[in-house]
Design a protein around this motif. Sequence first.
Motif, PDB file in Angstrom:
ATOM      1  N   SER A   6       4.442  -1.344 -42.723  1.00  0.00           N
ATOM      2  CA  SER A   6       4.490  -2.780 -43.024  1.00  0.00           C
ATOM      3  C   SER A   6       3.792  -3.642 -41.973  1.00  0.00           C
ATOM      4  O   SER A   6       3.325  -4.743 -42.286  1.00  0.00           O
ATOM      5  N   LEU A   7       3.711  -3.172 -40.736  1.00  0.00           N
ATOM      6  CA  LEU A   7       3.069  -3.957 -39.681  1.00  0.00           C
ATOM      7  C   LEU A   7       1.553  -3.799 -39.714  1.00  0.00           C
ATOM      8  O   LEU A   7       1.039  -2.740 -40.107  1.00  0.00           O
ATOM      9  N   PRO A   8       0.800  -4.806 -39.278  1.00  0.00           N
ATOM     10  CA  PRO A   8      -0.675  -4.762 -39.334  1.00  0.00           C
ATOM     11  C   PRO A   8      -1.266  -3.931 -38.186  1.00  0.00           C
ATOM     12  O   PRO A   8      -1.929  -4.465 -37.285  1.00  0.00           O
ATOM     13  N   ILE A   9      -1.059  -2.604 -38.212  1.00  0.00           N
ATOM     14  CA  ILE A   9      -1.473  -1.799 -37.072  1.00  0.00           C
ATOM     15  C   ILE A   9      -2.988  -1.643 -36.977  1.00  0.00           C
ATOM     16  O   ILE A   9      -3.496  -1.181 -35.952  1.00  0.00           O
ATOM     17  N   SER A  10      -3.717  -2.012 -38.016  1.00  0.00           N
ATOM     18  CA  SER A  10      -5.181  -1.903 -37.958  1.00  0.00           C
ATOM     19  C   SER A  10      -5.814  -3.062 -37.200  1.00  0.00           C
ATOM     20  O   SER A  10      -7.011  -3.039 -36.913  1.00  0.00           O
ATOM     21  N   ASN A  11      -5.023  -4.085 -36.867  1.00  0.00           N
ATOM     22  CA  ASN A  11      -5.542  -5.245 -36.142  1.00  0.00           C
ATOM     23  C   ASN A  11      -4.677  -5.477 -34.908  1.00  0.00           C
ATOM     24  O   ASN A  11      -3.523  -5.899 -35.012  1.00  0.00           O
ATOM     25  N   ILE A  12      -5.231  -5.177 -33.737  1.00  0.00           N
ATOM     26  CA  ILE A  12      -4.459  -5.246 -32.491  1.00  0.00           C
ATOM     27  C   ILE A  12      -3.902  -6.644 -32.250  1.00  0.00           C
ATOM     28  O   ILE A  12      -2.728  -6.817 -31.874  1.00  0.00           O
TER      29      ILE A  12
END
Length: 358
Positions: A6-12
């Motif tokens: 669910s978290l946007p791990i592709s965008n630091i």
Amino acid sequence: MQLLSSLPISNIEELAAAMPETGQTVTYTPVGGTRIAESDLFTLREEVLSLARAHGMPDSLNNSSEFEGRAARLLRERLNISPNEASHEEVWTYLTCCWLLDIAVWRFGAQADRRRFIGNINRNTFRRLWWRAEVLGPDIDLTQLGEDELVNIMERPTVASDLRLARAVAREFLSRVDRGAADSRMQLMREAMKRLLRLTPMIAFAALNEGELQSIIEEIFNAAAAGLAGHPATVSGRHRAEDQVLHSASSSSVEPSAGVVRIPRITIGDVAFPPRPPADSMRDQDFDGAAATALQIVRTTGRVTNTNLREMVAITSGEAREVLQALVRDGRLARRGIRRGTYYVLAEAAVDDDIAES
């Protein structure tokens, strides 16, 4: 795993803005310890984040050894938890996914093995660092050890579980690197660890005093360096003298106590590379000798296997099977187990066991 999906791990940057994730239910160990305050976790996050930014975050990591060495010390100092608490996967899953996920993703990438983010013992981003600082202690400069070198110590349970041994290995290795005595440091560590692990079944390292431990570690590294240079390994005069004393003691004429059965002495080389018998079938005297040895083993240890017999007698696996099956037919042994778990016991002992079970 729900958080990771669910978290946007592709965008630091977006991930950093979402940290920390404080909405998760937290439980504590029911015995002992002081519950960590949320303010302490905020402080921990800020310090680790500051260290990461000093090493390039959110851009590429520069000098990974320095970052991880300093991060290991920082985590160990700020998380003054017991080794028991630090051994729980859930502790590190929570710290990573809820407080430090952006740093873990920056370190290993969004597509990294998920074990980097959950609390896996050898792969979690922060668990492995805390344990390096715990095992190697405050006197070892972790920034001077490469990943391969640390893995060779930390992922060998026999070594890492003995703090004195692990620290002695690290000290000796770094000492040689500092004085330029290692042409290929990675190969030196690998070769030394192979030699060390071969000794662990025969030497109780925990029973050695500091001087004895240091002496053995030095000799292991000397032998490893000599081997890498293509030279034969040498043994110190002190250990040659000890070997002579042991040989003299073993060759004395002292008789064993009553009831003790003497078995032939073998060496590791004899077991690994036993002399092969002639290609033709076993002679009667060879068969009788093998049968007598099998009975001697079972009377001494309570059981005999195909492998045990071949360690003591230079015969093939098929010949050992013939001997053991013949003893079963003669009523002297009884077979137990199946397939690779097969072993043989004295027939009378088997009868007693059957009666006891019934």
